[in-house]
Design an enzyme around this catalytic site. Structure first.
Site, short mmCIF file in Angstrom:
data_model
loop_
_atom_site.label_atom_id
_atom_site.label_comp_id
_atom_site.label_asym_id
_atom_site.label_seq_id
_atom_site.Cartn_x
_atom_site.Cartn_y
_atom_site.Cartn_z
N ASP A 139 0.90 -1.20 0.15
CA ASP A 139 -0.15 0.04 -0.07
C ASP A 139 0.70 1.23 -0.01
O ASP A 139 0.26 2.53 -0.31
CB ASP A 139 -0.93 -0.10 1.22
CG ASP A 139 -0.37 -0.18 2.58
OD1 ASP A 139 0.90 -0.15 2.48
OD2 ASP A 139 -0.98 0.08 3.59
N LYS A 184 9.01 -0.18 -5.43
CA LYS A 184 7.60 -1.15 -5.65
C LYS A 184 6.89 -0.55 -6.82
O LYS A 184 6.32 -1.05 -7.49
CB LYS A 184 7.00 -1.16 -4.35
CG LYS A 184 7.89 -1.99 -3.41
CD LYS A 184 8.20 -3.36 -3.46
CE LYS A 184 6.91 -4.37 -3.54
NZ LYS A 184 7.29 -5.98 -3.78
P1 NAD Z 1 11.23 -9.96 3.57
O1 NAD Z 1 12.28 -8.81 3.52
O2 NAD Z 1 10.92 -10.77 4.86
O3 NAD Z 1 11.73 -11.16 2.66
C1 NAD Z 1 11.93 -10.84 1.11
C2 NAD Z 1 12.52 -12.23 0.75
O4 NAD Z 1 13.10 -12.06 -0.76
C3 NAD Z 1 13.94 -13.00 1.30
O5 NAD Z 1 13.59 -14.20 1.51
C4 NAD Z 1 14.93 -12.49 0.52
O6 NAD Z 1 16.13 -13.52 0.71
C5 NAD Z 1 14.56 -12.56 -0.75
N1 NAD Z 1 15.16 -11.77 -1.85
C6 NAD Z 1 15.57 -10.53 -1.73
N2 NAD Z 1 16.23 -9.97 -2.88
C7 NAD Z 1 16.24 -11.09 -3.63
C8 NAD Z 1 16.81 -11.33 -4.93
N3 NAD Z 1 17.65 -10.59 -5.61
N4 NAD Z 1 16.37 -12.56 -5.43
C9 NAD Z 1 15.82 -13.44 -5.06
N5 NAD Z 1 15.24 -13.33 -3.54
C10 NAD Z 1 15.60 -12.14 -3.34
O7 NAD Z 1 9.81 -9.42 2.72
P2 NAD Z 1 8.44 -9.53 3.33
O8 NAD Z 1 7.99 -8.65 4.29
O9 NAD Z 1 8.02 -11.18 3.37
O10 NAD Z 1 7.98 -8.92 2.01
C11 NAD Z 1 7.61 -9.72 0.82
C12 NAD Z 1 6.80 -9.13 -0.25
O11 NAD Z 1 5.34 -8.55 0.04
C13 NAD Z 1 7.72 -7.88 -0.74
O12 NAD Z 1 7.49 -7.84 -2.14
C14 NAD Z 1 7.00 -6.85 -0.04
O13 NAD Z 1 7.12 -5.24 -0.80
C15 NAD Z 1 5.62 -7.18 -0.07
N6 NAD Z 1 4.78 -6.85 1.14
C16 NAD Z 1 5.10 -6.66 2.34
C17 NAD Z 1 4.49 -6.13 3.49
C18 NAD Z 1 4.80 -6.30 5.01
O14 NAD Z 1 4.27 -5.73 5.76
N7 NAD Z 1 6.09 -6.95 5.23
C19 NAD Z 1 3.16 -5.62 2.89
C20 NAD Z 1 3.00 -5.48 1.67
C21 NAD Z 1 3.66 -5.78 0.80
#
Ligand code: NAD
Ligand code: TYD
Length: 374
Positions: A139, A184
């Site tokens: 968001d 993003k």
């Molecule tokens: P996180 O940081 O916990 O996990 C990200 C994962 O991506 C990790 O396992 C990391 O090793 C992997 N990664 C990073 N760079 C990489 C690359 N170049 N190649 C392959 N793998 C790679 O993130 P999260 O909180 O689980 O978020 C996951 C997704 O959801 C993201 O796209 C984030 O933008 C989105 N999102 C997160 C939230 C939140 O509150 N955490 C809310 C909305 C959307």
């Protein structure tokens, strides 16, 4: 997309949300082959998936989404027909210090996946039929909302407090402020451009702040639970008045399952809990819950609250309107926040070994040894 056999690539499956999505798909769809592709950055941790790692329908591949040649090899190797893309750099504070890494992974990495999927699927006789590229976004791309009622009032939709009259809707104009949200937003635009230009079957969802087990303890909720446990200061940015809309991570994973199978191609869905909280109010709930569960006097650790310099460009309020998702696909959150927070605090307190491994960085040394010759 049907629920007959699929080979699904989930990127970022060793991270916080990704691990919940992988677990849900591996357990719920034994006929699917789930390939978890993750670079294992500091945020990736295979311990998040130890309960499902031996399942026959699960494969882990350590790779970087920016490595176009490797992705081009993997897609035909596993006959991938669905991609759920979560891999990203995800922490706003890190993006302020190091924006290049965010542009590289979030923008170029997404583009590399899109282009590899396009080349593979366009080479098949059936092309895009029964294929899906599902991009998980945030968001935060919408920017920040005004606090038009700073004291809060009860929402007609959820009987919960809201702090303003406006909400992020699927039609809200993008206005990202941090390097994280800008990267993003850019990736979301590329995904939609691949639908409009090449006809790729894409879907984008924008979700509010997630909380729950396995979140890296740089984010507010796990960081503060751990600090309260160890009686370390709790660094509250600014006055702690900023508002976030919180969703339990398993509810997000359920939404992703519903949308992957039943969402309409080229649509955007907002995912949120109608659950707005000021940071300082959440922090007080966390302190009282940790104190109670550790047998301390409830509230005795309130003195750990330490107001620090505000985050640069700190967005004031996020609030998602997810009525489209409820109306069209029947999804809604299953957990009340109070229940979700209780479960979450208990999980972190019961899993101190997981926390110690992450905070000491030991899990990273293990991967470096394991993958050093590959
Ligand atoms: P996180 O940081 O916990 O996990 C990200 C994962 O991506 C990790 O396992 C990391 O090793 C992997 N990664 C990073 N760079 C990489 C690359 N170049 N190649 C392959 N793998 C790679 O993130 P999260 O909180 O689980 O978020 C996951 C997704 O959801 C993201 O796209 C984030 O933008 C989105 N999102 C997160 C939230 C939140 O509150 N955490 C809310 C909305 C959307
Ligand atoms: P965070 O968990 O980093 O998520 P996001 O920035 O993606 O919303 O932060 C949630 C809120 O908590 C945000 O308003 C910033 C604030 N915050 C603090 O006050 N102190 C902290 O140490 C952290 C990590 C966050």
């Amino acid at each position: 997309m049907t629920t007959s056999k699929h080979n699904i690539l989930i990127t970022g499956g060793a991270g916080f949300i990704g691990s919940h999505v992988v677990r849900l798909f591996v357990n719920k769809y034994p006929d699917y082959h789930i390939v978890n592709l993750d670079k294992l950055t500091y945020a990736g941790n295979l311990a998040n998936l130890s309960d499902i790692e031996d399942q026959p329908n699960y494969t882990f591949v350590r790779a970087d989404i920016c490595d176009f040649d490797t992705i081009c090899q993997l897609l035909p190797q596993y006959k991938i027909d669905g991609i759920i893309h979560l891999a990203a750099e995800s922490h706003v504070d890190r993006s302020i210090k190091d924006p290049f890494t965010f542009a590289r992974t979030n923008v170029m990495g997404t583009l590399s996946l899109l282009q590899a999927a396009r080349l593979y699927w366009e080479s098949l006789p059936e092309r895009y039929e029964n294929k899906r590229f599902y991009h998980i976004s945030t968001d935060e791309v919408y920017g920040a909302l005004e606090m038009t009622c700073p004291e809060g009032r009860t929402s007609e939709i959820s009987a919960h407090e809201v702090y303003g009259d406006d909400f992020f809707r699927e039609t809200t104009k993008y206005c990202p402020h941090s390097p994280y949200s800008a990267s993003k937003a850019s990736s979301d635009h590329f995904v939609r451009a691949f639908h409009d230009t090449y006809g790729m079957p894409t879907i984008v969802t924008n979700c509010s702040n997630n909380y729950g087990p396995y979140q890296f303890p740089e984010k507010l909720i796990p960081l503060f639970i751990n600090n309260i446990r160890h009686r370390k200061p709790l660094p509250v940015y600014g006055k702690g008045e900023n508002v976030r809309d919180w969703l339990y991570v398993e509810d997000h994973a359920r939404a992703i399952d519903t949308i992957f199978h039943h969402g309409i191609i080229a649509e955007t869905y907002n995912i949120g809990g109608f659950n707005e909280w000021k940071n300082i109010d959440i922090i007080r709930v966390l302190i009282k819950t940790v104190d109670r569960l550790l047998g301390r006097t409830e509230g005795e650790d309130l003195n750990l609250i330490t107001y620090v310099t505000d985050r640069a460009g700190h967005d004031m309020r996020y609030a998602i309107d997810s009525t489209k998702l409820k109306r069209e696909l029947g999804w809604q959150p299953s957990l009340q926040f109070e229940e979700g927070i209780e479960k979450t605090v208990k999980w972190y307190l019961d899993n101190q070994e997981w926390m110690d491994n992450v905070t000491s960085g030991d899990y990273q040394k293990y991967y470096d040894d394991m993958y050093s010759n590959k």
